[in-house]
Every structure is written in C-alpha cells, then in structure tokens.
Design a protein around this motif. Structure first.
Motif, short mmCIF file in Angstrom:
data_model
loop_
_atom_site.label_atom_id
_atom_site.label_comp_id
_atom_site.label_asym_id
_atom_site.label_seq_id
_atom_site.Cartn_x
_atom_site.Cartn_y
_atom_site.Cartn_z
N GLY A 15 -30.47 21.30 21.85
CA GLY A 15 -29.83 21.48 23.15
C GLY A 15 -29.63 20.13 23.80
O GLY A 15 -30.43 19.21 23.59
N ALA A 16 -28.57 19.98 24.59
CA ALA A 16 -28.26 18.66 25.15
C ALA A 16 -27.53 18.74 26.48
O ALA A 16 -26.72 19.65 26.71
CB ALA A 16 -27.43 17.85 24.16
N LEU A 17 -27.84 17.77 27.34
CA LEU A 17 -27.07 17.45 28.54
C LEU A 17 -26.85 15.95 28.49
O LEU A 17 -27.82 15.18 28.52
CB LEU A 17 -27.86 17.80 29.80
CG LEU A 17 -27.69 19.16 30.44
CD1 LEU A 17 -28.75 19.36 31.51
CD2 LEU A 17 -26.31 19.29 31.06
N THR A 18 -25.60 15.51 28.38
CA THR A 18 -25.33 14.09 28.19
C THR A 18 -24.20 13.64 29.12
O THR A 18 -23.53 14.48 29.75
CB THR A 18 -24.90 13.80 26.74
OG1 THR A 18 -23.54 14.21 26.54
CG2 THR A 18 -25.80 14.51 25.74
N PRO A 19 -23.96 12.34 29.20
CA PRO A 19 -22.84 11.87 30.03
C PRO A 19 -21.46 12.29 29.54
O PRO A 19 -20.48 12.09 30.26
CB PRO A 19 -23.00 10.34 29.97
CG PRO A 19 -24.46 10.12 29.73
CD PRO A 19 -24.84 11.22 28.79
N VAL A 20 -21.38 12.86 28.34
CA VAL A 20 -20.07 13.29 27.82
C VAL A 20 -20.00 14.79 27.57
O VAL A 20 -19.02 15.28 27.03
CB VAL A 20 -19.68 12.52 26.54
CG1 VAL A 20 -19.44 11.05 26.86
CG2 VAL A 20 -20.73 12.68 25.44
N GLY A 21 -21.03 15.53 27.97
CA GLY A 21 -20.97 16.97 27.76
C GLY A 21 -22.21 17.67 28.28
O GLY A 21 -23.31 17.11 28.26
N ASN A 22 -22.04 18.91 28.71
CA ASN A 22 -23.16 19.67 29.27
C ASN A 22 -23.79 20.63 28.28
O ASN A 22 -24.55 21.52 28.66
CB ASN A 22 -22.72 20.42 30.53
CG ASN A 22 -22.57 19.49 31.72
OD1 ASN A 22 -22.79 18.28 31.61
ND2 ASN A 22 -22.17 20.02 32.85
N ASP A 23 -23.48 20.44 27.01
CA ASP A 23 -24.18 21.15 25.94
C ASP A 23 -24.02 20.36 24.65
O ASP A 23 -23.38 19.30 24.62
CB ASP A 23 -23.69 22.60 25.78
CG ASP A 23 -22.20 22.70 25.46
OD1 ASP A 23 -21.65 21.81 24.77
OD2 ASP A 23 -21.58 23.69 25.88
N ARG A 24 -24.60 20.88 23.59
CA ARG A 24 -24.60 20.17 22.31
C ARG A 24 -23.20 19.95 21.75
O ARG A 24 -22.81 18.82 21.42
CB ARG A 24 -25.45 20.97 21.32
CG ARG A 24 -25.50 20.43 19.91
CD ARG A 24 -26.15 21.43 18.95
NE ARG A 24 -25.39 22.67 18.86
CZ ARG A 24 -25.72 23.82 19.42
NH1 ARG A 24 -26.82 23.92 20.15
NH2 ARG A 24 -24.96 24.91 19.30
N TRP A 28 -20.97 16.54 21.28
CA TRP A 28 -20.64 16.10 19.92
C TRP A 28 -19.13 15.89 19.77
O TRP A 28 -18.69 14.88 19.20
CB TRP A 28 -21.15 17.13 18.92
CG TRP A 28 -20.88 16.83 17.47
CD1 TRP A 28 -20.28 17.66 16.57
CD2 TRP A 28 -21.26 15.66 16.72
NE1 TRP A 28 -20.24 17.08 15.33
CE2 TRP A 28 -20.84 15.86 15.38
CE3 TRP A 28 -21.90 14.48 17.06
CZ2 TRP A 28 -21.05 14.90 14.39
CZ3 TRP A 28 -22.10 13.52 16.07
CH2 TRP A 28 -21.68 13.73 14.76
N SER A 29 -18.34 16.78 20.28
CA SER A 29 -16.88 16.63 20.20
C SER A 29 -16.42 15.36 20.90
O SER A 29 -15.56 14.63 20.39
CB SER A 29 -16.18 17.84 20.82
OG SER A 29 -16.45 19.01 20.07
N ALA A 30 -17.00 15.08 22.05
CA ALA A 30 -16.63 13.87 22.79
C ALA A 30 -17.03 12.62 22.03
O ALA A 30 -16.29 11.63 21.98
CB ALA A 30 -17.28 13.89 24.17
N SER A 36 -15.72 7.86 26.26
CA SER A 36 -16.78 7.23 27.05
C SER A 36 -17.16 8.10 28.24
O SER A 36 -16.30 8.71 28.89
CB SER A 36 -16.34 5.85 27.54
OG SER A 36 -17.30 5.30 28.41
N GLY A 37 -18.45 8.10 28.53
CA GLY A 37 -18.94 8.80 29.72
C GLY A 37 -19.31 7.85 30.85
O GLY A 37 -19.97 8.25 31.81
#
Length: 415
Positions: A15-24, A28-30, A36-37
């Motif tokens: 599971g992930a919350l990152t500067p380029v997406g609010n899920d895994r 990953w697609s970004a 860039s985030g």
C-alpha cells in the motif's frame, strides 16, 4: 514457489501514499511515466525562504479516512501509515485483526516523528498553554504510526518502530524478516512513513545547504547523478507491506511479489550528517547483504539507488556499486525514484522496495528523470535516464543511507 524458497519471507501486499499517487498503482503508473511530484509548497507559505518547493502528497483528505475523534489524536505521518496499511492488507487478501492469539506484528518506521505537531503546539503554547491538545504528546512520538496501525487493524502481536533517518523504511522490511524468522510472528505489516514539511524543518535543512533551490523549475529540481544537481527535494508519504513467512502465504494461496532474501546494516561512525568520504562502510553493507542472501554480484539485475541528488552521496554510492559489483556493475540497471518523488525521508527506503517489487512484477524499471548530463564522477553506470526500460528483474539491491552514517542494504528476489 520453488522448494528452495519454502522457508523464505515474502511480500504479499503493498500500500502506498506518495507525491505522485494516493495508492500503489497510481504511484507506479506515474513513476513509469517519469512524472514528477515536485511543486511549490502548499503546506505553509514559503515566501522568502531559500527553498520553496517540495514533493507533497496531493489530494489526501484525512476526513475521507478517519472520523473527527481519530483526527484530533493523530498526526499526518500516522494517518499516512494507516491508509497505506489498509491498502496493503486489501492487496494481500489476508485476515489481520480481531484474534488476540494471531501471530501478526507491526514494524512501521519513521525518521522525524510528528514534527508538524511539535511546531504547531509550540506556537499554541506561547499563545495560550490551554490550547495545547491533551493528545499532543501521544500523537507526535515516533512509535505512534505503528501503534495507530495496530489499533486500526486489531493487531496484538509485536508492535515496533525504529528511527534510522533516511534508511528507516528499508530497515522495517529487514526487521519484519527477522521477526518472522525468529518465530515471533507469521505476518508483519512493515514499512515507512513521514510527513514533516514545515517552516522549521526547511529552515534547518536550508542552513545545512542540503536542499535544492531550483525553485523556478520544481519538476526539474531533483537530479540524481546529474552534473547540475544541487541538493535533494524534501518529500513525504508512506509505503507499507504485508510480509509473511512463505509457508503462511502458501497455506492461504497467496501470490507473493518478492522474497526478502537478506540484508545488512553498518555504521560510518564518522559524522552526524556527512557520509564517510571513503564510502567503505556503505560498501561493507552491500557486501554483507549479498552474503546474507547468498547472492553473487552477477545475480543482480537492478539496483534501486539511494540517489539523493546531493553532490557527495551520489558520487560515493556510485563508487560503492562499482567497487562491490565489479564488472557486473556494467551489466545492470540503476535508477533513483527520488528524481520524481523527492526524498520521502522515513518512507524513502520503503518506496524503493515497492518500486523494486513492481519492477519484478511488470518487467520494467522506472527512469531517473532530469539526468541530462551524467556526472563523470558518478562513473558510467546505466542510470536509466528519462525513460522507463523493459528488463527482467530477478534479483535486486535496495540501498538506503541515513544521517548519522546509517547504511542499510536489502536483497530482494522475484518468486
């Protein structure tokens, strides 16, 4: 799963919350698209500061995930961890909570604890001490993300938190492996989290000269291994894994992403923020990690680099890779996701492990963006500039190096 890995430790959920997406998968697609985030800071007004950019998590609305009472007692670094853990559990399809006798644990690490809450509560105290929340202390202490995950999911096994600066996230994965191999749990929720984009944090890092000041072109600011790199971009987020014994995963029919094959920790014992100029202790961590995983240099297909875009760290990491892997270093791919998500601090190593797992799953490695002019001092490694690269990733190294001279390296294998 092959017989030789029947007693292994594996990852079955992410599971992930990152500067380029609010899920895994959004993240990953970004990353594969080289998106860039990094942007101008919105968390506070950065006007007049040397660095006015950061890699923030975007579009995260805490009220969508937590009730009002829960929000009053928690900080963002805990909220991020809980949301990422929920996704990881859904992804793994594993039953976690409710049984006090279940052999489930939590290992959620961070680097800087509840820094925003500390700053805000200090301001409130000077204004009126009665405005300081009774939940202030319990919300900002470094074990709270792990405890909040345990509370949220009903985990009654060993719950731990460690702080290894920027190496915290990958250490959590290795500690989860140790916990399982020691027979203390069958399943561990492991990862890293941090959220500390605050005026005091940025002022302190700016006085160190650690941050990029490329404010006019935020998306181009994080430039690992590039001649024109001028410091790292501060980020935030969380990545959490479901880690299980291979036997436990097989018994419930789970399909693992990867095996956590081994790793190593060393200390520079040199300086509070600068790495040892020889790089020898980072090299030792890499050598010991390979030995622990019974892997040879020629087995490594990919290295998810620490790659901070600071002058000294990138140079020393590149030299360490060359020294440890020798001729094999010229045959593998090396990339730094920090070129897109900045430095997620306590979550950085976990993000690198997620990237590696998904690269193994999909047969493609994300790029190092902004690598326009490779620095000759970083050698001639293939840093996957600009564009993602299709490749077969079977065995990989993840490097993470933190303030205080903490070096953590993990070896991950596809299963």
């Amino acid at each position: 799963m092959s017989q030789q890995h029947s007693n292994a430790v594996v990852v079955t959920g992410i599971g992930a919350l990152t500067p380029v997406g609010n899920d895994r998968e959004q993240s990953w697609s970004a990353l594969l698209a080289g998106r860039s985030g990094v942007a101008e800071i919105t968390r506070f007004d950065p006007e007049g500061m040397p660095t006015r950019i950061a890699a923030e998590v975007k579009g995260f609305v805490p009220e969508d995930h937590f009730d009002r009472k829960r929000l009053r007692r928690s900080e963002r670094f805990s909220q991020y961890a809980v949301v990422a853990a929920r996704e990881a559990v859904r992804d793994a399809g594993v039953e976690i909570g409710g049984d006090p006798q279940a052999r489930v644990g939590v290992q959620i690490n961070n680097a800087v604890a509840g820094f925003p809450g500390i700053e805000a509560s200090t301001d409130r105290m000077h204004e009126d001490p009665r405005k300081v929340s009774p939940y202030f202390v319990s919300s900002v202490i470094p074990n709270m993300p792990a405890c909040e995950v345990a509370i949220d999911l009903g985990v009654h096994g060993p719950v731990n938190a460690s702080a290894l600066a920027c190496a915290s996230g990958i250490h959590a994965l290795l500690e989860a492996r140790r916990t399982i191999l020691a027979g203390e749990a069958d399943v561990v929720l492991a990862g890293g989290t941090d959220s500390a984009i605050t005026p005091v944090m940025f002022t302190g890092l700016s006085t160190m000269g650690a941050l990029s000041t490329r404010n006019d072109a935020p998306e181009q600011a994080s430039r690992p291994f590039d001649t024109d790199r001028d410091g790292f971009v501060f980020g935030e987020g969380a990545v959490v894994f479901v880690v299980e014994s291979a036997a436990h995963a097989a018994a419930r029919g789970a399909s693992p992403y990867m095996e956590v094959s081994g790793g190593a920790l060393t200390s520079d014992a040199f300086h509070v923020s600068a790495p040892h100029p020889s790089g020898e202790h980072a090299e030792t961590a890499m050598r010991r990690a390979l030995a622990a995983a019974q892997a040879a240099p020629e087995d490594i297909d990919y290295i998810c680099a620490h790659g901070t875009a600071t002058r000294i760290n990138d140079k020393l990491e590149s030299a360490a890779v060359r020294s440890v892997l020798g001729e094999a270093a010229g045959q593998l791919l090396v990339s730094s996701p920090k070129s897109m998500v900045g430095h997620m601090i306590g979550a950085a190593g976990a993000l690198s492990a997620m990237v590696t797992a998904l690269a193994m799953r999909d047969g493609i490695v994300p790029p190092t963006i902004n690598l326009d002019t490779p620095d000759p001092e970083c050698g001639d490694l293939d840093f996957v500039p600009h564009m993602a690269r299709k490749t077969d990733v079977r065995t990989a190294l993840v490097n993470a190096f933190g303030f205080g001279g903490q070096n953590v390296v993990a070896v991950l294998r596809r299963v």
